[in-house]
Design an enzyme around this catalytic site. Structure first.
Site, PDB file in Angstrom:
ATOM      1  N   ASP A  25       0.439   7.318   8.642  1.00 23.18           N
ATOM      2  CA  ASP A  25       1.834   7.703   8.937  1.00 23.18           C
ATOM      3  C   ASP A  25       2.426   8.805   8.041  1.00 23.18           C
ATOM      4  OD1 ASP A  25       1.247   5.220   9.981  1.00 23.18           O
ATOM      5  OD2 ASP A  25       2.955   4.211   9.105  1.00 23.18           O
ATOM      6  N   GLU A 204       6.904  -1.130  14.437  1.00 24.74           N
ATOM      7  CA  GLU A 204       6.706  -0.450  13.151  1.00 24.74           C
ATOM      8  C   GLU A 204       7.505   0.860  13.121  1.00 24.74           C
ATOM      9  OE1 GLU A 204       2.258  -1.815  11.862  1.00 24.74           O
ATOM     10  OE2 GLU A 204       2.274  -0.160  13.259  1.00 24.74           O
TER      11      GLU A 204
HETATM   12  C1  FRU Z   1       1.969   2.025  10.876  1.00 22.77           C
HETATM   13  C2  FRU Z   1       1.722   1.142   9.666  1.00 22.77           C
HETATM   14  C3  FRU Z   1       3.021   0.780   8.991  1.00 22.77           C
HETATM   15  C4  FRU Z   1       2.613   0.499   7.583  1.00 22.77           C
HETATM   16  C5  FRU Z   1       1.500   1.490   7.363  1.00 22.77           C
HETATM   17  C6  FRU Z   1       0.390   0.991   6.485  1.00 22.77           C
HETATM   18  O1  FRU Z   1       0.901   2.823  11.224  1.00 22.77           O
HETATM   19  O2  FRU Z   1       1.004  -0.008  10.047  1.00 22.77           O
HETATM   20  O3  FRU Z   1       3.721  -0.279   9.620  1.00 22.77           O
HETATM   21  O4  FRU Z   1       3.667   0.658   6.681  1.00 22.77           O
HETATM   22  O5  FRU Z   1       0.991   1.809   8.639  1.00 22.77           O
HETATM   23  O6  FRU Z   1      -0.505   1.998   6.196  1.00 22.77           O
END
Ligand code: FRU
Length: 483
Positions: A25, A204
Protein backbone atom coordinates in the site's frame (compact mmCIF):
# COMPACT_ATOMS: atom_id res chain seq x y z
CA UNK A 1 13.48 6.95 -14.28
CA UNK A 2 17.13 6.25 -13.69
CA UNK A 3 19.24 4.23 -16.11
CA UNK A 4 19.32 1.31 -13.68
CA UNK A 5 15.56 1.11 -13.54
CA UNK A 6 15.29 1.11 -17.31
CA UNK A 7 17.72 -1.76 -17.68
CA UNK A 8 15.81 -4.32 -15.62
CA UNK A 9 13.11 -6.49 -17.08
CA UNK A 10 9.55 -5.38 -16.16
CA UNK A 11 10.88 -2.36 -14.25
CA UNK A 12 8.40 0.46 -15.00
CA UNK A 13 9.46 3.81 -16.43
CA UNK A 14 6.45 5.89 -15.45
CA UNK A 15 5.33 4.11 -12.29
CA UNK A 16 7.01 4.11 -8.92
CA UNK A 17 8.57 0.79 -7.91
CA UNK A 18 10.92 0.10 -4.98
CA UNK A 19 14.58 -0.28 -5.91
CA UNK A 20 14.71 -3.52 -3.92
CA UNK A 21 12.39 -5.92 -2.15
CA UNK A 22 8.71 -5.84 -1.36
CA UNK A 23 6.16 -2.99 -1.52
CA UNK A 24 2.39 -2.83 -0.97
CA UNK A 25 0.00 0.00 0.00
CA UNK A 26 0.83 3.68 -0.52
CA UNK A 27 0.97 5.40 2.88
CA UNK A 28 1.22 8.95 4.18
CA UNK A 29 0.68 10.58 0.78
CA UNK A 30 1.26 14.27 1.32
CA UNK A 31 2.49 17.45 -0.37
CA UNK A 32 4.79 19.62 1.71
CA UNK A 33 7.21 22.40 0.76
CA UNK A 34 7.36 21.60 -2.94
CA UNK A 35 7.60 17.81 -2.60
CA UNK A 36 5.11 15.02 -2.98
CA UNK A 37 5.84 12.30 -0.44
CA UNK A 38 5.03 8.69 -1.09
CA UNK A 39 5.55 6.39 1.87
CA UNK A 40 4.77 2.75 1.30
CA UNK A 41 4.38 -0.62 3.00
CA UNK A 42 7.80 -2.15 2.64
CA UNK A 43 9.67 -5.29 3.65
CA UNK A 44 13.37 -4.42 3.26
CA UNK A 45 14.47 -8.02 3.88
CA UNK A 46 12.72 -9.88 1.08
CA UNK A 47 10.69 -9.44 -2.08
CA UNK A 48 7.70 -11.02 -0.35
CA UNK A 49 5.38 -9.49 2.27
CA UNK A 50 6.91 -9.63 5.76
CA UNK A 51 7.66 -7.29 8.68
CA UNK A 52 6.32 -3.96 7.55
CA UNK A 53 8.29 -0.72 7.50
CA UNK A 54 7.41 2.57 5.80
CA UNK A 55 9.56 3.02 2.72
CA UNK A 56 9.83 6.56 1.36
CA UNK A 57 10.09 8.34 -1.97
CA UNK A 58 9.71 11.98 -3.01
CA UNK A 59 8.80 13.64 -6.28
CA UNK A 60 8.49 17.14 -7.62
CA UNK A 61 6.08 16.20 -10.40
CA UNK A 62 4.34 12.95 -9.36
CA UNK A 63 6.05 11.02 -12.16
CA UNK A 64 9.77 10.84 -11.38
CA UNK A 65 10.42 9.60 -7.86
CA UNK A 66 13.59 9.50 -5.76
CA UNK A 67 13.66 6.73 -3.21
CA UNK A 68 14.95 7.81 0.20
CA UNK A 69 16.01 5.77 3.24
CA UNK A 70 13.34 3.91 5.19
CA UNK A 71 11.17 6.31 7.19
CA UNK A 72 9.63 4.13 9.90
CA UNK A 73 11.00 0.94 11.44
CA UNK A 74 9.18 -1.62 13.59
CA UNK A 75 9.57 -1.13 17.36
CA UNK A 76 8.37 -2.74 20.60
CA UNK A 77 4.76 -1.78 19.74
CA UNK A 78 4.87 -3.76 16.49
CA UNK A 79 5.51 -3.48 12.79
CA UNK A 80 4.32 -0.43 10.86
CA UNK A 81 1.12 -1.01 8.91
CA UNK A 82 -0.71 1.45 6.68
CA UNK A 83 -1.62 5.00 7.62
CA UNK A 84 -1.57 8.63 6.58
CA UNK A 85 0.23 11.91 7.15
CA UNK A 86 -0.86 15.47 7.82
CA UNK A 87 0.84 18.83 8.19
CA UNK A 88 0.14 20.19 11.67
CA UNK A 89 -0.06 23.81 10.51
CA UNK A 90 -1.33 25.17 13.82
CA UNK A 91 0.74 23.06 16.19
CA UNK A 92 -2.33 21.28 17.58
CA UNK A 93 -0.04 18.50 18.80
CA UNK A 94 2.52 20.69 20.54
CA UNK A 95 5.25 18.94 18.52
CA UNK A 96 5.99 22.03 16.43
CA UNK A 97 6.64 25.13 18.56
CA UNK A 98 8.86 26.68 15.86
CA UNK A 99 7.47 25.80 12.48
CA UNK A 100 4.91 23.38 11.02
CA UNK A 101 5.93 19.84 10.23
CA UNK A 102 4.50 16.48 9.21
CA UNK A 103 2.83 13.98 11.54
CA UNK A 104 2.38 10.35 10.45
CA UNK A 105 -0.57 8.43 11.89
CA UNK A 106 -0.10 4.71 11.33
CA UNK A 107 -1.07 1.29 12.65
CA UNK A 108 1.23 -0.65 14.93
CA UNK A 109 0.73 -4.35 14.31
CA UNK A 110 1.89 -6.52 17.19
CA UNK A 111 2.01 -10.23 16.62
CA UNK A 112 3.73 -12.74 18.91
CA UNK A 113 2.97 -15.77 21.03
CA UNK A 114 1.44 -13.55 23.68
CA UNK A 115 -0.26 -11.34 21.11
CA UNK A 116 -2.27 -13.94 19.31
CA UNK A 117 -4.56 -12.83 17.75
CA UNK A 118 -2.39 -9.85 16.81
CA UNK A 119 -3.03 -6.46 18.34
CA UNK A 120 -3.49 -3.37 16.17
CA UNK A 121 -3.30 0.17 17.54
CA UNK A 122 -2.70 3.65 16.12
CA UNK A 123 0.54 5.47 16.74
CA UNK A 124 2.10 8.82 15.80
CA UNK A 125 5.51 9.87 14.56
CA UNK A 126 6.62 13.38 13.64
CA UNK A 127 9.35 14.90 11.54
CA UNK A 128 11.29 18.18 11.73
CA UNK A 129 13.12 17.69 8.45
CA UNK A 130 10.50 17.20 5.73
CA UNK A 131 9.97 13.51 6.37
CA UNK A 132 13.65 12.48 6.25
CA UNK A 133 13.85 11.40 9.90
CA UNK A 134 11.11 10.63 12.37
CA UNK A 135 10.52 10.68 16.12
CA UNK A 136 7.95 8.23 17.45
CA UNK A 137 5.53 9.83 19.91
CA UNK A 138 6.53 8.71 23.39
CA UNK A 139 3.00 7.86 24.55
CA UNK A 140 1.99 5.65 21.64
CA UNK A 141 -0.55 4.20 21.11
CA UNK A 142 -2.97 7.09 20.75
CA UNK A 143 -5.88 4.83 19.84
CA UNK A 144 -6.54 1.17 20.59
CA UNK A 145 -9.49 -1.14 21.03
CA UNK A 146 -10.04 -3.94 23.53
CA UNK A 147 -11.74 -6.45 21.28
CA UNK A 148 -11.43 -5.51 17.60
CA UNK A 149 -8.74 -7.55 15.86
CA UNK A 150 -8.94 -5.58 12.60
CA UNK A 151 -8.35 -2.00 13.71
CA UNK A 152 -6.12 -0.32 11.20
CA UNK A 153 -5.19 2.00 8.32
CA UNK A 154 -6.00 5.46 9.79
CA UNK A 155 -6.56 8.22 7.24
CA UNK A 156 -6.66 11.60 8.95
CA UNK A 157 -7.67 15.04 7.66
CA UNK A 158 -8.58 18.44 9.08
CA UNK A 159 -12.34 18.99 8.92
CA UNK A 160 -12.68 22.74 8.50
CA UNK A 161 -16.31 23.30 9.39
CA UNK A 162 -16.06 21.47 12.72
CA UNK A 163 -12.49 22.62 13.36
CA UNK A 164 -11.05 19.25 14.30
CA UNK A 165 -9.11 16.29 13.00
CA UNK A 166 -11.14 13.39 11.62
CA UNK A 167 -9.87 9.83 11.29
CA UNK A 168 -11.45 7.08 9.20
CA UNK A 169 -10.32 3.65 10.33
CA UNK A 170 -10.91 0.14 8.96
CA UNK A 171 -12.58 -1.94 11.66
CA UNK A 172 -13.45 -5.36 10.27
CA UNK A 173 -16.23 -4.97 7.73
CA UNK A 174 -16.93 -1.38 8.67
CA UNK A 175 -15.31 2.04 8.80
CA UNK A 176 -15.16 3.76 12.18
CA UNK A 177 -14.90 7.52 12.40
CA UNK A 178 -13.02 9.24 15.24
CA UNK A 179 -12.22 12.89 15.91
CA UNK A 180 -9.55 14.79 17.82
CA UNK A 181 -8.34 18.32 18.55
CA UNK A 182 -4.68 17.37 18.86
CA UNK A 183 -4.14 14.03 17.02
CA UNK A 184 -3.44 12.51 20.44
CA UNK A 185 -6.83 12.19 22.19
CA UNK A 186 -9.45 10.57 19.99
CA UNK A 187 -13.25 10.28 20.44
CA UNK A 188 -15.45 7.79 18.66
CA UNK A 189 -18.00 9.45 16.36
CA UNK A 190 -19.77 6.78 14.30
CA UNK A 191 -19.48 3.54 12.38
CA UNK A 192 -20.41 3.03 8.73
CA UNK A 193 -20.92 -0.06 6.64
CA UNK A 194 -23.66 -2.30 7.93
CA UNK A 195 -25.93 -3.58 5.16
CA UNK A 196 -24.37 -1.42 2.49
CA UNK A 197 -21.81 -1.95 -0.25
CA UNK A 198 -19.74 -5.04 -0.84
CA UNK A 199 -18.77 -7.25 2.09
CA UNK A 200 -16.81 -9.71 0.00
CA UNK A 201 -13.81 -9.32 2.28
CA UNK A 202 -12.32 -7.39 5.19
CA UNK A 203 -12.52 -3.61 4.78
CA UNK A 204 -9.15 -1.83 4.58
CA UNK A 205 -7.48 1.48 3.77
CA UNK A 206 -10.39 3.96 3.85
CA UNK A 207 -10.21 7.55 2.64
CA UNK A 208 -12.85 10.27 3.04
CA UNK A 209 -12.83 13.58 1.14
CA UNK A 210 -15.03 16.12 -0.51
CA UNK A 211 -15.21 16.37 -4.31
CA UNK A 212 -16.74 19.04 -6.49
CA UNK A 213 -19.31 17.83 -8.98
CA UNK A 214 -18.38 18.65 -12.61
CA UNK A 215 -20.15 21.62 -14.21
CA UNK A 216 -22.01 22.32 -11.03
CA UNK A 217 -21.78 24.23 -7.74
CA UNK A 218 -22.51 21.07 -5.80
CA UNK A 219 -20.01 18.95 -3.89
CA UNK A 220 -20.27 15.52 -2.26
CA UNK A 221 -18.28 13.43 0.18
CA UNK A 222 -16.66 10.28 -1.13
CA UNK A 223 -15.58 7.34 1.02
CA UNK A 224 -13.10 4.91 -0.54
CA UNK A 225 -12.94 1.43 0.97
CA UNK A 226 -10.61 -1.31 -0.19
CA UNK A 227 -11.83 -4.89 0.23
CA UNK A 228 -9.39 -7.69 0.95
CA UNK A 229 -9.04 -10.83 -1.09
CA UNK A 230 -11.78 -13.44 -0.84
CA UNK A 231 -10.58 -16.77 -2.28
CA UNK A 232 -14.08 -17.52 -3.60
CA UNK A 233 -14.23 -14.44 -5.81
CA UNK A 234 -12.14 -14.16 -8.98
CA UNK A 235 -11.57 -10.42 -8.63
CA UNK A 236 -9.33 -10.79 -5.57
CA UNK A 237 -8.74 -7.55 -3.69
CA UNK A 238 -10.40 -4.38 -5.04
CA UNK A 239 -11.73 -0.98 -4.07
CA UNK A 240 -15.31 0.25 -3.72
CA UNK A 241 -16.56 3.76 -2.99
CA UNK A 242 -19.58 5.48 -1.55
CA UNK A 243 -20.92 8.95 -2.35
CA UNK A 244 -22.88 10.94 0.21
CA UNK A 245 -22.68 13.51 2.99
CA UNK A 246 -20.41 14.03 5.98
CA UNK A 247 -21.12 16.43 8.84
CA UNK A 248 -17.92 15.99 10.83
CA UNK A 249 -19.36 13.02 12.68
CA UNK A 250 -21.46 10.76 10.45
CA UNK A 251 -20.97 9.71 6.83
CA UNK A 252 -24.22 8.88 5.03
CA UNK A 253 -24.19 7.21 1.62
CA UNK A 254 -26.88 8.40 -0.74
CA UNK A 255 -27.19 5.31 -2.90
CA UNK A 256 -27.64 1.60 -2.80
CA UNK A 257 -25.54 -0.89 -4.67
CA UNK A 258 -21.79 -1.16 -4.99
CA UNK A 259 -19.62 1.29 -6.93
CA UNK A 260 -16.20 0.06 -8.02
CA UNK A 261 -13.29 2.43 -8.38
CA UNK A 262 -11.45 0.33 -10.95
CA UNK A 263 -12.54 -2.66 -13.01
CA UNK A 264 -9.05 -4.07 -13.36
CA UNK A 265 -7.45 -6.49 -10.98
CA UNK A 266 -4.45 -4.36 -10.15
CA UNK A 267 -5.42 -1.29 -8.22
CA UNK A 268 -5.72 -1.73 -4.48
CA UNK A 269 -5.43 0.21 -1.21
CA UNK A 270 -5.33 3.54 -3.02
CA UNK A 271 -5.75 6.79 -1.09
CA UNK A 272 -5.37 10.49 -1.84
CA UNK A 273 -2.68 13.09 -1.14
CA UNK A 274 -3.11 15.39 1.84
CA UNK A 275 -2.33 19.09 1.81
CA UNK A 276 -2.39 19.76 -1.92
CA UNK A 277 -2.28 23.59 -1.94
CA UNK A 278 -5.65 25.29 -2.34
CA UNK A 279 -4.54 27.14 -5.47
CA UNK A 280 -3.90 23.73 -7.07
CA UNK A 281 -7.13 22.31 -5.68
CA UNK A 282 -6.83 18.81 -7.12
CA UNK A 283 -7.67 15.57 -5.33
CA UNK A 284 -4.86 13.28 -6.41
CA UNK A 285 -5.03 9.56 -5.80
CA UNK A 286 -2.77 6.61 -6.39
CA UNK A 287 -3.10 2.90 -5.65
CA UNK A 288 -0.93 -0.15 -5.26
CA UNK A 289 -0.80 -1.75 -8.69
CA UNK A 290 -1.20 -5.38 -7.66
CA UNK A 291 -3.65 -7.85 -6.18
CA UNK A 292 -3.33 -9.84 -2.96
CA UNK A 293 -4.30 -12.96 -4.92
CA UNK A 294 -0.92 -13.13 -6.66
CA UNK A 295 1.14 -10.12 -5.50
CA UNK A 296 3.74 -12.34 -3.82
CA UNK A 297 4.20 -14.41 -6.98
CA UNK A 298 4.54 -11.87 -9.80
CA UNK A 299 7.62 -12.69 -11.91
CA UNK A 300 9.97 -9.85 -10.98
CA UNK A 301 13.31 -10.51 -9.35
CA UNK A 302 14.73 -8.72 -6.33
CA UNK A 303 11.81 -6.25 -6.19
CA UNK A 304 8.04 -6.55 -6.25
CA UNK A 305 5.16 -4.21 -7.01
CA UNK A 306 4.59 -0.77 -8.38
CA UNK A 307 2.09 2.05 -7.90
CA UNK A 308 -0.55 3.25 -10.38
CA UNK A 309 -0.08 6.53 -12.18
CA UNK A 310 -1.30 9.29 -9.86
CA UNK A 311 -4.81 10.24 -10.95
CA UNK A 312 -6.86 13.37 -10.56
CA UNK A 313 -10.30 12.54 -9.21
CA UNK A 314 -13.56 14.28 -10.07
CA UNK A 315 -17.24 13.54 -9.71
CA UNK A 316 -19.77 13.35 -12.56
CA UNK A 317 -23.50 13.51 -11.99
CA UNK A 318 -26.03 11.79 -14.21
CA UNK A 319 -29.53 12.40 -12.83
CA UNK A 320 -29.15 11.24 -9.21
CA UNK A 321 -26.19 8.99 -9.72
CA UNK A 322 -22.60 10.09 -9.09
CA UNK A 323 -19.52 8.50 -10.63
CA UNK A 324 -15.89 9.11 -9.77
CA UNK A 325 -13.97 10.37 -12.78
CA UNK A 326 -10.26 9.60 -12.84
CA UNK A 327 -7.66 10.86 -15.26
CA UNK A 328 -3.87 10.63 -15.19
CA UNK A 329 -2.32 13.77 -13.67
CA UNK A 330 -1.49 16.40 -16.28
CA UNK A 331 2.21 16.30 -15.25
CA UNK A 332 2.44 13.12 -17.30
CA UNK A 333 2.05 15.16 -20.52
CA UNK A 334 5.61 16.45 -20.15
CA UNK A 335 6.89 12.93 -20.66
CA UNK A 336 5.26 12.52 -24.07
CA UNK A 337 5.41 14.00 -27.53
CA UNK A 338 2.03 14.25 -29.12
CA UNK A 339 1.80 12.56 -32.47
CA UNK A 340 -1.60 12.58 -34.09
CA UNK A 341 -1.92 9.79 -36.55
CA UNK A 342 -5.53 8.88 -37.12
CA UNK A 343 -8.38 11.04 -38.40
CA UNK A 344 -11.68 9.65 -39.56
CA UNK A 345 -10.33 6.22 -40.44
CA UNK A 346 -12.74 3.42 -41.34
CA UNK A 347 -11.63 -0.01 -40.24
CA UNK A 348 -13.31 -3.09 -41.68
CA UNK A 349 -10.97 -5.77 -40.51
CA UNK A 350 -7.68 -4.72 -39.01
CA UNK A 351 -5.20 -1.85 -39.21
CA UNK A 352 -1.75 -2.17 -37.70
CA UNK A 353 0.40 0.69 -36.48
CA UNK A 354 4.06 0.58 -35.69
CA UNK A 355 4.42 1.69 -32.06
CA UNK A 356 7.83 0.59 -30.96
CA UNK A 357 8.07 2.34 -27.60
CA UNK A 358 9.49 1.78 -24.16
CA UNK A 359 6.36 3.42 -22.77
CA UNK A 360 3.50 5.21 -24.44
CA UNK A 361 0.01 6.51 -24.38
CA UNK A 362 -2.80 5.94 -26.88
CA UNK A 363 -6.08 7.82 -27.13
CA UNK A 364 -8.85 6.74 -29.50
CA UNK A 365 -12.34 8.05 -30.16
CA UNK A 366 -14.16 5.19 -31.78
CA UNK A 367 -17.64 5.11 -33.30
CA UNK A 368 -19.10 1.73 -34.14
CA UNK A 369 -21.09 1.45 -37.37
CA UNK A 370 -22.07 -2.20 -37.30
CA UNK A 371 -19.22 -4.33 -35.93
CA UNK A 372 -20.27 -7.11 -33.58
CA UNK A 373 -16.97 -6.96 -31.75
CA UNK A 374 -14.18 -4.44 -32.05
CA UNK A 375 -11.18 -3.30 -30.14
CA UNK A 376 -7.47 -2.80 -29.78
CA UNK A 377 -4.61 -5.26 -29.62
CA UNK A 378 -1.34 -4.30 -27.95
CA UNK A 379 1.29 -6.43 -29.69
CA UNK A 380 4.14 -6.50 -27.21
CA UNK A 381 5.93 -8.97 -29.51
CA UNK A 382 4.61 -11.12 -32.40
CA UNK A 383 3.36 -13.63 -29.82
CA UNK A 384 2.67 -11.56 -26.69
CA UNK A 385 -0.63 -9.75 -27.15
CA UNK A 386 -2.94 -7.98 -24.73
CA UNK A 387 -6.43 -7.53 -26.18
CA UNK A 388 -9.15 -5.04 -25.48
CA UNK A 389 -12.42 -6.35 -26.82
CA UNK A 390 -15.68 -4.44 -26.99
CA UNK A 391 -18.47 -6.95 -27.23
CA UNK A 392 -21.62 -5.24 -28.51
CA UNK A 393 -23.84 -8.24 -27.83
CA UNK A 394 -22.88 -8.58 -24.18
CA UNK A 395 -22.27 -4.83 -23.71
CA UNK A 396 -18.86 -5.49 -22.27
CA UNK A 397 -15.35 -4.16 -22.48
CA UNK A 398 -13.00 -7.07 -21.82
CA UNK A 399 -9.27 -7.00 -21.16
CA UNK A 400 -7.70 -10.31 -22.07
CA UNK A 401 -4.11 -10.78 -20.87
CA UNK A 402 -4.06 -14.55 -21.35
CA UNK A 403 -1.45 -14.22 -24.14
CA UNK A 404 0.27 -11.12 -22.80
CA UNK A 405 3.46 -12.88 -21.66
CA UNK A 406 4.16 -14.71 -18.42
CA UNK A 407 0.86 -15.63 -16.78
CA UNK A 408 1.56 -19.05 -15.29
CA UNK A 409 2.53 -17.87 -11.79
CA UNK A 410 -1.18 -17.73 -10.85
CA UNK A 411 -4.32 -19.49 -12.14
CA UNK A 412 -6.20 -16.34 -11.45
CA UNK A 413 -3.97 -13.96 -13.43
CA UNK A 414 -5.22 -14.89 -16.94
CA UNK A 415 -8.92 -14.60 -16.06
CA UNK A 416 -10.59 -11.88 -18.15
CA UNK A 417 -11.31 -8.48 -16.66
CA UNK A 418 -14.61 -6.89 -17.64
CA UNK A 419 -16.54 -3.64 -17.54
CA UNK A 420 -20.27 -3.44 -18.24
CA UNK A 421 -20.83 -0.65 -20.79
CA UNK A 422 -24.08 1.26 -21.17
CA UNK A 423 -23.33 2.14 -24.80
CA UNK A 424 -21.02 0.36 -27.24
CA UNK A 425 -21.79 2.65 -30.20
CA UNK A 426 -19.19 5.17 -29.16
CA UNK A 427 -16.23 4.85 -26.87
CA UNK A 428 -13.23 6.94 -25.94
CA UNK A 429 -10.24 5.02 -24.69
CA UNK A 430 -6.98 6.31 -23.24
CA UNK A 431 -4.29 3.80 -22.43
CA UNK A 432 -0.98 4.12 -20.66
CA UNK A 433 1.44 1.38 -21.59
CA UNK A 434 4.51 0.77 -19.45
CA UNK A 435 6.99 -2.11 -19.04
CA UNK A 436 4.59 -4.29 -17.10
CA UNK A 437 1.21 -2.59 -17.01
CA UNK A 438 -1.68 -1.20 -19.01
CA UNK A 439 -4.01 1.37 -17.52
CA UNK A 440 -7.20 2.08 -19.43
CA UNK A 441 -9.29 5.19 -18.84
CA UNK A 442 -12.65 5.16 -20.60
CA UNK A 443 -14.99 7.94 -21.69
CA UNK A 444 -12.95 10.76 -20.22
CA UNK A 445 -12.30 8.85 -16.98
CA UNK A 446 -15.76 7.42 -16.24
CA UNK A 447 -14.16 4.05 -15.79
CA UNK A 448 -10.66 2.72 -15.25
CA UNK A 449 -9.17 -0.71 -15.75
CA UNK A 450 -5.69 -1.23 -14.36
CA UNK A 451 -3.86 -4.38 -15.26
CA UNK A 452 -0.38 -5.81 -14.89
CA UNK A 453 1.23 -7.70 -17.80
CA UNK A 454 4.61 -9.44 -18.10
CA UNK A 455 5.51 -9.43 -21.81
CA UNK A 456 8.98 -10.02 -23.27
CA UNK A 457 8.99 -6.53 -24.76
CA UNK A 458 6.86 -3.51 -23.99
CA UNK A 459 5.27 -2.78 -27.35
CA UNK A 460 6.03 -3.25 -31.03
CA UNK A 461 2.71 -2.67 -32.76
CA UNK A 462 -0.85 -1.70 -32.00
CA UNK A 463 -3.76 -2.90 -34.09
CA UNK A 464 -7.36 -1.77 -34.27
CA UNK A 465 -9.90 -4.26 -35.48
CA UNK A 466 -13.59 -4.79 -36.21
CA UNK A 467 -15.37 -8.12 -36.56
CA UNK A 468 -18.40 -8.56 -38.84
CA UNK A 469 -18.76 -4.87 -39.54
CA UNK A 470 -16.96 -1.53 -39.50
CA UNK A 471 -15.79 1.00 -36.98
CA UNK A 472 -14.75 4.59 -37.47
CA UNK A 473 -11.80 5.96 -35.57
CA UNK A 474 -12.88 9.58 -35.49
CA UNK A 475 -9.64 10.66 -33.92
CA UNK A 476 -6.68 8.87 -32.44
CA UNK A 477 -3.23 9.77 -31.31
CA UNK A 478 -0.27 7.83 -30.13
CA UNK A 479 2.05 9.51 -27.66
CA UNK A 480 5.69 8.56 -27.58
CA UNK A 481 8.35 9.16 -24.92
CA UNK A 482 9.67 12.66 -24.91
CA UNK A 483 13.35 11.89 -25.07
C1 FRU B 1 -3.93 -3.61 2.76
C2 FRU B 1 -3.28 -4.04 4.06
C3 FRU B 1 -3.63 -3.07 5.17
C4 FRU B 1 -2.50 -3.24 6.13
C5 FRU B 1 -1.32 -3.49 5.22
C6 FRU B 1 -0.31 -4.45 5.76
O1 FRU B 1 -3.28 -4.06 1.63
O2 FRU B 1 -3.68 -5.35 4.38
O3 FRU B 1 -4.91 -3.28 5.74
O4 FRU B 1 -2.32 -2.12 6.94
O5 FRU B 1 -1.86 -4.00 4.01
O6 FRU B 1 0.80 -4.51 4.96
Amino acid sequence: MTKLKQAEKYRPYLHFSPSKNWMNDPNGLIYFKGEYHLFFQHNPHDSKWGPMHWGHAVSKDLVTWDELPIALYPDEDGTIFSGSAVVDWNNTTGFFPDQPGIVAIFTHHLESEVHNPPKQSQGLAYSYDNGRTWIKYRNNPVLKHDSKVDFRDPKVFWHHSSNKWVMVLATGESISIYSSHNLIDWSFESEFGENIGSHDGVWECPDLFELKVENNEESKWVLLVSIGDNPNIDNGSRTQYFVGTFDGSIFRAEHEGTKWLDYGKDNYAGVSFADIPEEDGRRIYLGWMSNWRYANEVPTHGWRSQMTIPRELGLRRDKDSYTIIQVPVQELDYYFTRKEIIKNEWIGKELRYDFNVSYGMITLNIGNKDAVKYGVNIHHTPTNVTSIIIDTQKNLLVLDRNKSGIVSFSDNFPIQQEIKLSDTRKIKLSMIIDSSSIEIFGNGGEFALTSLVYPDKICEEVSLYALDGEINVEEGYFLKPNT
